[in-house]
Motif scaffolding. Structure first.
Motif, short mmCIF file in Angstrom:
data_model
loop_
_atom_site.label_atom_id
_atom_site.label_comp_id
_atom_site.label_asym_id
_atom_site.label_seq_id
_atom_site.Cartn_x
_atom_site.Cartn_y
_atom_site.Cartn_z
N LYS A 100 -5.40 -1.71 3.97
CA LYS A 100 -5.61 -0.51 3.17
C LYS A 100 -5.53 0.74 4.01
O LYS A 100 -5.01 1.76 3.60
CB LYS A 100 -7.02 -0.56 2.55
N VAL A 114 -9.21 -4.60 4.50
CA VAL A 114 -9.58 -3.24 4.88
C VAL A 114 -8.51 -2.63 5.80
O VAL A 114 -8.05 -1.51 5.59
CB VAL A 114 -10.96 -3.24 5.56
N ILE A 153 -14.07 3.76 3.44
CA ILE A 153 -14.27 2.33 3.17
C ILE A 153 -15.72 2.07 2.80
O ILE A 153 -16.03 1.34 1.87
CB ILE A 153 -13.88 1.49 4.39
N SER A 190 -16.29 3.02 -0.65
CA SER A 190 -15.69 2.09 -1.62
C SER A 190 -16.50 0.81 -1.72
O SER A 190 -16.50 0.16 -2.76
CB SER A 190 -14.26 1.78 -1.23
N GLU A 203 0.83 -1.20 0.00
CA GLU A 203 0.00 0.00 0.00
C GLU A 203 0.87 1.26 0.00
O GLU A 203 0.61 2.21 -0.72
CB GLU A 203 -0.88 -0.04 1.26
N ILE A 257 -9.38 1.43 -2.70
CA ILE A 257 -10.11 0.15 -2.73
C ILE A 257 -10.83 -0.01 -4.06
O ILE A 257 -10.81 -1.08 -4.67
CB ILE A 257 -11.10 0.04 -1.55
N MET A 299 -8.72 -7.08 -7.20
CA MET A 299 -9.57 -7.52 -6.10
C MET A 299 -9.95 -8.99 -6.29
O MET A 299 -10.07 -9.75 -5.33
CB MET A 299 -10.83 -6.65 -6.05
N GLU A 310 -8.61 -1.36 -6.79
CA GLU A 310 -8.40 -2.81 -6.81
C GLU A 310 -9.53 -3.49 -7.58
O GLU A 310 -9.32 -4.46 -8.29
CB GLU A 310 -8.36 -3.38 -5.39
N THR A 332 -8.72 6.49 0.61
CA THR A 332 -9.00 5.07 0.85
C THR A 332 -10.09 4.56 -0.08
O THR A 332 -9.98 3.46 -0.60
CB THR A 332 -9.49 4.77 2.28
#
Lengths: 364, 308
Positions: A217, A214, A267, A270, A8, A191, A200, A194, A187
């Motif tokens: 990240k 999570v 998050i 995302s 990251e 995410i 992902m 990905e 963030t």
């Protein structure tokens, strides 16, 4: 997990855009708000129409111009010329003193001074009027011995920011905005990236649990946001002399709480967006604009329509700005804002639970 | 039962009104290379995503190494090696960093499993410090395979690993797969390239979410019901429309520069075709009887499916 955090960091350090947002932004924002976007009153052109021209009225005029806020503007002779001088931009405010000023004062009548301001710029006009009234009130107190008050004196002292330094007001706001931007937006984008790039898919077909993905990240951003907040504080302390009257430890603690809140929001965003574009737009509209407009950072919450006032109750930045203003400017302790702290903690919990629940362990 | 690695029965998956999988069943034995051959949209990726626990089937069920793809997804995710169709490594990380990352998330020891990827990784090792995004297509696939292998998976699932890769790299890639098979790893490969079918131990021909036929490549070729001829000419298009008018012809299809003609009965032979063409003033052509390839079989199955 360790590898995840390393990865990251590599992503962040290798992406020019991220680096600019992370490290260029705080510097630019602080300097911009500190220097350029200022609503301080300094050297504003003001004209006086003194219709009595006696010792008392002249004393008032002298007091006004001695304050340093006002400069003598274009001279005008009658009230009819006021509008034109505003239109030409020669004056921002005109002070009209009624005839027989000293006489009225002596006989105990209430003489009036009219303050006419160019309200095409309402914030400045407000400030000008309140500055001038402050000066006039101070003078009238000087004149009249205590106990015998002929002039009604509304006391309007500027608490906590006695010189009305706008930068004091902006720093808490900037910290809030930047933490929101860095933590939530970065963030959510990382995410979403990905998902967009298909990595992902590979992450999901691995023993990593959603919590680990999570957390991996988020960790780098907690650290970077914290460094960010610290650098803004240092910048504003040394360049603009913004005080930190309260406990630094408490301030940093509350900052971490807010960072966690912003991250959990990121998050959450995302989990409901599938590509970077959506994540970016959602963070922009769902976070940035309300942060700037509804948090009380620029526009006072008390002046908003009732609906927006209720709406501002669910804005995390609103509570955080209150907290850091209390710590930095008033120097108050946790006993004064435990309620706000609790609200922030509650919101964090809600968002974390919501995103863990929404995190997809499969595709689509 | 212990010889079965992957087992699927009646798998159905719909995306809205699109039927991606229409109830397919198959068996993959341990330690074999099993190819799912079919064009884009045949349902290969959907099937692989179900097997890798990424999608839930609408109906039917599947197991990998005895573990249910829905119920036991946690365990499956530790024993699968998956390479999606799209290059899914981190382009901004170097070759080395990518490998370390994937070893890390699987808690695998690179040096311990290095023997598995040695042949592959040695070829890209000179570029260890290069960003993955800057690698050529073939090298990207080698890196992706290395990353999918580093935790020593029991089953390797490769979705179109050779799409967009040059012919030399494709051959090398298949050589590697065969070496991995010899290490005892079961390999599932999806590919649109018919010529790769013969490199598999067994294949399933897929079209429109169905498996039309499955078996060893030899079995599939042996099941081809027609005599097959190849005609070469410099007037291919005219030849094609002409030959389709001939009686006793089952089908005529373009195959690269040639035309493959299948006969509808044993009576049609070289001589009959030759006579037919000459009687229509067609002189310049080369005609020979050939044995069918997988592609001929695929087209034949496709036509049978359309007819029924």
């Amino acid at each position: 997990m360790k590898q995840f955090v390393i990865k990251e960091f590599l992503h962040i350090f290798r992406d020019v855009r991220s680096m600019v947002i992370l490290f260029g932004m705080p510097l630019v924002q602080v300097l911009l708000f500190g220097y350029a976007i200022t609503n301080e009153v300094k050297d504003v052109r003001v004209s006086v129409i003194d219709q009595s021209y006696d010792y008392a009225s002249q004393a008032v005029v002298n007091k006004l111009f001695a304050s340093g806020y006002f400069l003598k503007g274009e001279h005008i002779n009658s009230t009819r010329e006021i509008e034109e001088s505003f239109r030409k931009g020669k004056n921002k405010m005109v002070v009209v003193i009624e005839p027989g000023f000293a006489g009225k004062l002596e006989t105990g009548q209430q003489p009036t001074i009219q303050l006419i301001a160019d309200a095409s710029d309402p914030n400045t006009a407000n400030l000008l009027v309140s500055y001038a009234s402050g000066i006039i009130n101070a003078y009238s107190r000087e004149l009249v011995p205590a106990g015998n008050i002929p002039v009604i004196v509304p006391e309007s002292r500027m608490l906590y920011n006695p010189s009305l330094m706008s930068v004091y007001m902006f720093v808490p706001g900037i910290i809030t905005i930047l933490l929101m931007l860095v933590s939530a937006m970065m963030t959510s984008i990382s995410i979403a990236r990905e998902k967009e790039l298909g990595t992902m898919e590979v992450l999901l077909v691995s023993p990593l649990k959603p919590f680990q993905i999570v957390a991996g990240k988020v960790m780098p951003y907690v650290l970077l946001s914290f460094i960010n907040a610290g650098s803004i504080l240092i910048l504003s302390y040394y360049i603009f002399n913004v005080p930190i009257n309260g406990s630094l430890l408490l301030l940093l603690g509350e900052t971490i709480l807010f960072i966690l809140l912003a991250l959990s929001l990121g998050i959450f965003i995302s989990t409901i967006s599938n590509n970077q574009q959506t994540a970016m737009m959602l963070s922009m509209f769902a976070l940035m604009l309300p942060t700037i407009l509804l948090s009380g950072f620029i526009f006072p919450i008390e002046n908003m329509p009732a609906v927006l006032q209720w709406f501002s109750l669910i804005m995390p930045p609103r509570w955080f700005i209150t907290i850091i203003k209390s710590i930095m400017l008033k120097g108050s302790g946790i006993e004064y804002f435990w309620k706000e702290t609790l609200i922030l903690a509650g919101m964090t919990l809600i968002f974390i639970l919501a995103s863990v629940k929404k995190f997809k362990i499969r595709l689509a | 039962m212990s010889d079965i690695s992957v087992y699927g029965e009646g798998l159905v998956k719909n995306y809205g009104k699109t039927e991606a999988l229409r109830g397919i069943s198959f068996l993959v034995n341990k330690g074999e290379i099993f190819g799912f051959i079919g064009p884009d949209g045949a349902g290969k990726t959907t099937l692989f995503r179900i097997l890798t626990t990424l999608l839930l089937p609408d109906a039917g069920h599947a197991t990998v190494e005895g573990f249910h793809v829905v119920k036991d997804f946690r365990h499956l995710r530790t024993i699968l090696g998956y390479m999606p169709g799209r290059f899914s490594l981190y382009q901004d990380l170097t070759v080395e960093e990518n490998l370390k990352f994937f070893a890390g998330i699987f808690k695998a020891d690179i040096s311990e499993n290095y023997y598995l990827i040695k042949d592959i990784y040695d070829q890209i090792a000179p570029f260890a410090k290069r960003r993955a995004g800057k690698l050529s297509g073939g090298m990207k696939q080698k890196l992706a395979l290395s990353c999918a292998l580093i935790h020593k998976p029991e089953v390797l699932i490769l979705d179109e690993p050779t799409t967009g890769v040059d012919a030399v790299s494709r051959r090398e890639f298949w050589e590697m797969l065969i070496r991995l098979k010899n290490q005892g790893i079961t390999i599932l490969v999806a590919t649109p390239y018919m010529d790769e079918a013969i490199l598999c131990d067994r294949v399933a021909l897929m079209q429109h979410g169905n498996i039309m036929a499955s078996g060893t490549p030899d079995q599939i070729i042996a099941s081809y019901p027609h005599r097959l001829f190849s005609i070469k000419s410099d007037q291919t298009l005219e030849l094609l429309s002409l030959i389709r008018q001939m009686t006793g012809i089952h089908s005529a299809e373009m195959f690269g520069g040639n035309i493959h003609v299948s006969a509808s009965n044993a009576l049609t032979g070289i001589k009959e075709i030759e006579d037919f063409l000459r009687s229509h003033d067609f002189r310049h052509f080369e005609l020979e009887e050939i044995s069918p390839g997988i592609e001929d079989c695929f087209i034949d199955f496709m036509k049978m499916n359309q007819a029924s």
